[in-house]
Design a protein around this motif. Structure first.
Motif, short mmCIF file in Angstrom:
data_model
loop_
_atom_site.label_atom_id
_atom_site.label_comp_id
_atom_site.label_asym_id
_atom_site.label_seq_id
_atom_site.Cartn_x
_atom_site.Cartn_y
_atom_site.Cartn_z
N THR A 185 -20.61 30.43 35.51
CA THR A 185 -19.65 31.19 34.73
C THR A 185 -19.54 32.59 35.34
O THR A 185 -20.53 33.25 35.58
CB THR A 185 -20.12 31.30 33.26
OG1 THR A 185 -20.32 29.98 32.77
CG2 THR A 185 -19.09 32.02 32.41
N ASP A 186 -18.31 33.01 35.56
CA ASP A 186 -18.10 34.31 36.19
C ASP A 186 -18.22 35.43 35.14
O ASP A 186 -18.29 35.17 33.94
CB ASP A 186 -16.73 34.34 36.87
CG ASP A 186 -16.74 35.21 38.13
OD1 ASP A 186 -17.45 36.23 38.15
OD2 ASP A 186 -16.05 34.87 39.09
N GLY A 187 -18.24 36.66 35.62
CA GLY A 187 -18.37 37.81 34.73
C GLY A 187 -17.28 37.87 33.67
O GLY A 187 -17.49 38.39 32.58
N CYS A 188 -16.11 37.31 33.99
CA CYS A 188 -14.98 37.35 33.06
C CYS A 188 -14.80 36.02 32.34
O CYS A 188 -13.76 35.76 31.75
CB CYS A 188 -13.71 37.71 33.82
SG CYS A 188 -13.26 36.47 35.04
N SER A 189 -15.82 35.15 32.45
CA SER A 189 -15.93 33.89 31.69
C SER A 189 -15.21 32.68 32.29
O SER A 189 -15.33 31.58 31.75
CB SER A 189 -15.50 34.06 30.22
OG SER A 189 -16.41 34.92 29.56
#
Lengths: 335, 335
Positions: A185-189
């Motif tokens: 999952t990336d920092g921005c979801s």
């Protein structure tokens, strides 16, 4: 396999810190131009692939349907600094789809630029999701959802048609499978998928040349490259590496940073794509590596060279403005 | 010699980034307790030796002459966050020597704490040298100069009696020569000297136990350790590693971060000194390494263990508060 030392940070006459990394440069046929370190180890490209993630928005004619400007298209590929122009452009993109900030699902953070954050605080302001460095990408996702006639709600989920389209674009360009077992999952979801650097570089060689792509995809890539080259401020911000480099080189180099020491680039005139990672996730190392590759491969005029050399070997100054050291790339990268 | 991987950063099921490093743990007789990686490579201790740099201030009775409080003595060893309490204490130290902010030679920067920086901006404020994370150390230097009857002007120069006294304290504790050929300029303009980790660890074993030190130096070290243990907020700030760890462990562990991935510590009850460096300069790695060494060597109660384990293996959350990964130390450190 031990990755080589590619960047050194000096203080006085001593090397204070060292960064190892890996690099892949590949042409649009997939042939290796340069390979340093263990390039088969999978790497999360993070934000370095935002331009590829923006392809479905352009490819489906949705950017035109909503009348997105070049600035807005550049912002869709941005890890922006949260300066007022960035937040305003993200709001404008959402408004064109008839929506607003609450539809974003990237989360809130203070502007990445500390100066912009302090300026916002000085005005008595508070950050919104528009200030999130990924807000342009997310506004693009919401436009894509609306343009496809889908409910944008939940657009960050891997199962939403938006992320399906994004994953297909990534697989199509890179040729690498983007499966759940290598996802994070990336920092921005949104989902991010770990793939080997040569596949990532191959994707950018194709992004930069259009070779092997469908006509729609080729046109979309061209439009994105042109928009970013015209508005390098929108993909990063004041004083940032990507902005400075592309202000100097314009369409000669498309470069994009990702979190944790990743960089991708396309050098269209050579047909090369580039992907690199600093093992330890250090952005300062990834930036120096990328600048060194630009110096190595592109024939630069004096003005271009001055900018890129400063990015490749930055002088480190202390709080009194005294030079205390340098960041420099090692011979492996310059050779 | 390749330094081992000591810290991994995961995302999903993938290791995203990796940090190598070196560690020396030494007792007060100079015997090796633990040695990982190339410990003979010289390392700039940077701010990790501020407590040793503060010894002359205490040893010469000057702290008492000016009536410095425990909070102010702790601040003299600090890399503080620039919160209002920190800036006020630095101003108070200078006032006690009859001087003010313009005498500082550390340079100006916005508070290291982004929240403190935004709060200052929101009040329409601008940073001064008092907000520099080193202002307490510098205020201590100015007190030392005045107490010795020297003109404080130029106190950051290697040739000034203040830096001569500081250099002698460093040589005395560590046993390593601090010569011009291994010197660099620190962020706050004072000299910093690169020495091997075992010498640095040895210095902290002596700092923590007083073994082998003159009576005056032993008393000064004891007073500093006690002051910092009573006021861990003053050496760092809200939410910072050193503050959290010493709020939990008080006099059981003296720990101090330095720039570029350095950490030093003393574990007085064991007689150990610790010095470590993350090759790449990464603070997140150095913090995890230090917390792992506390877990490895000190017998902790449940409350202490809970704090230190969280520092050793922090959970990484994204802007929506979703857990995306972890920082974890490798087996080499835990064994």
């Amino acid at each position: 396999m031990d990755n080589p030392f590619l960047v050194e940070v000096t203080r006085g006459h001593v090397v204070e810190s060292r960064h190892r990394g890996s690099v892949a440069v590949v042409d649009a046929e997939g042939s290796t131009v340069l390979s340093l370190g263990d390039v088969e180890r999978r790497v999360f490209p993070r934000s370095a692939v935002k331009a590829i993630q923006a392809l479905p928005l352009l490819e489906n004619g949705i950017a035109d349907k909503y009348g997105l400007t070049d600035e807005e298209i550049a912002l869709a590929c941005a890890s922006h600094s949260g300066e007022p122009e960035h937040a305003a452009a993200a709001a404008s993109m959402l408004a064109k789809a008839g929506l607003g900030e609450p539809c974003l699902e990237c989360g809130v953070h203070w502007p990445m630029s500390e100066a912009a954050a302090r300026a916002l605080a000085a005005q008595g302001g508070q950050p919104t999701q528009l200030h999130n460095n990924c807000s342009g990408k997310h506004a693009g996702f919401i436009c894509l959802a609306c343009g496809l006639g889908e409910d944008p709600k939940g657009y960050v989920s891997a199962h939403h048609p938006v992320q399906q389209a994004v994953r297909h674009a990534l697989e199509d360009l890179t040729g690498a499978s983007h499966t759940d077992d290598v996802s994070g999952t990336d920092g921005c979801s949104i989902p991010t998928y770990a793939i080997p650097l040569p596949a990532l570089a191959f994707g950018f060689a194709r992004f930069g040349t259009g070779i092997g792509l469908s006509e729609g995809c080729r046109g979309a890539a061209e439009r994105i490259r042109r928009a970013v080259a015209r508005h390098p401020f929108m993909v990063a911000g004041t004083g940032r590496f990507d902005t400075r480099l592309m202000e100097a080189l314009r369409e000669r180099a498309f470069v994009k940073v990702g979190a944790e020491g990743v960089y991708c680039a396309a050098f269209p005139e050579l047909g090369y794509g580039v992907a690199l990672k600093a093992d330890d996730g250090g952005t300062r190392a990834a930036e120096a590596m990328m600048a060194a590759l630009v110096l190595r491969f592109l024939k630069l005029d004096d003005g271009e060279r001055a900018v890129v050399e400063e990015l490749a070997q930055p002088v480190l100054k202390n709080w009194n403005g005294i030079e205390v050291g340098r960041i420099r790339v090692t011979r492996e990268l310059l050779a």
